[in-house]
Design a protein around this motif. Sequence first.
Motif, short mmCIF file in Angstrom:
data_model
loop_
_atom_site.label_atom_id
_atom_site.label_comp_id
_atom_site.label_asym_id
_atom_site.label_seq_id
_atom_site.Cartn_x
_atom_site.Cartn_y
_atom_site.Cartn_z
N GLU A 142 32.31 -19.75 11.79
CA GLU A 142 31.74 -18.58 11.11
C GLU A 142 30.77 -17.82 12.01
N LYS A 143 30.03 -18.52 12.86
CA LYS A 143 29.11 -17.85 13.78
C LYS A 143 29.88 -17.08 14.85
N VAL A 144 30.97 -17.65 15.33
CA VAL A 144 31.78 -16.94 16.33
C VAL A 144 32.43 -15.72 15.69
N LYS A 145 32.93 -15.86 14.46
CA LYS A 145 33.48 -14.70 13.74
C LYS A 145 32.42 -13.62 13.59
N ALA A 146 31.19 -14.02 13.26
CA ALA A 146 30.10 -13.06 13.09
C ALA A 146 29.79 -12.35 14.40
N ALA A 147 29.83 -13.07 15.52
CA ALA A 147 29.57 -12.46 16.83
C ALA A 147 30.59 -11.38 17.14
#
Length: 178
Positions: free
Chosen positions: A19-24
Motif C-alpha cells: 500500500e505504501k508503494v502504491k501510494a508513492a
Amino acid sequence: MINADVTFSAPVYMTEDLEKVKAAVSNMVNHGRPKTEEILPETISGANTKHEKNQTECDNINPFISDAENIKQTVVAAGNLDLLSGIHYLIRKEEIIDTANTALMQGIDETGCRTFVSLNKQAALMKHLSFPADIEPLGSVYLEIEAETPDDLLRIIDWLTPPTKEGIPIYELKMNEL
C-alpha cells in the motif's frame, strides 16, 4: 497533441508494504489532480512480468532491476501524457526545473524517442519529487516516457522543464500546445 506512452512503475520488495508503494506511485501521478480524476496504479505479480499497455507488450517493466528474486510485485500506472500532470506540478513546487531537465535529458536512450528516470520512492511517498544520485536499496519509482519521434520527446521535456533564467521559467508551454 503529441502521442506518447508514459509509465510509472515501482518494485515492491519483500520487506515493503504494498500500500505504501502504491501510494508513492499514486502521489507522482495524481499530485494536484482533483480526487474525482485520480488514476489508480495497478499491481502486477513478478518484477519482470510483461503487461499489456495500449494493446502492445512492454518489455521488462523496470530494466534497472537486478534483484528480481527479492521483489514480490510491481506497481504500475501506464497511460498517456495526462500521467505527467503530477510531476509537472511537483517540478515547479519543489523548484527543481533545471535538475529535472538534466535527469530527463540524461535518461534519453539511443533512439532519442524514450527517456527513463528514477524518482526517490521515499520522497514520492511523502509527496515530494527527488531524483536519486545512485541506485537505491529498495528501488525507485521509475518513469519512462516514450514518444513517436525524438522531436516529440524533446517537446514533452520542454513542457515539463522549460528553459530557465535564475531558476524561473523563461516561458511555459500549456499541455494543449504539445
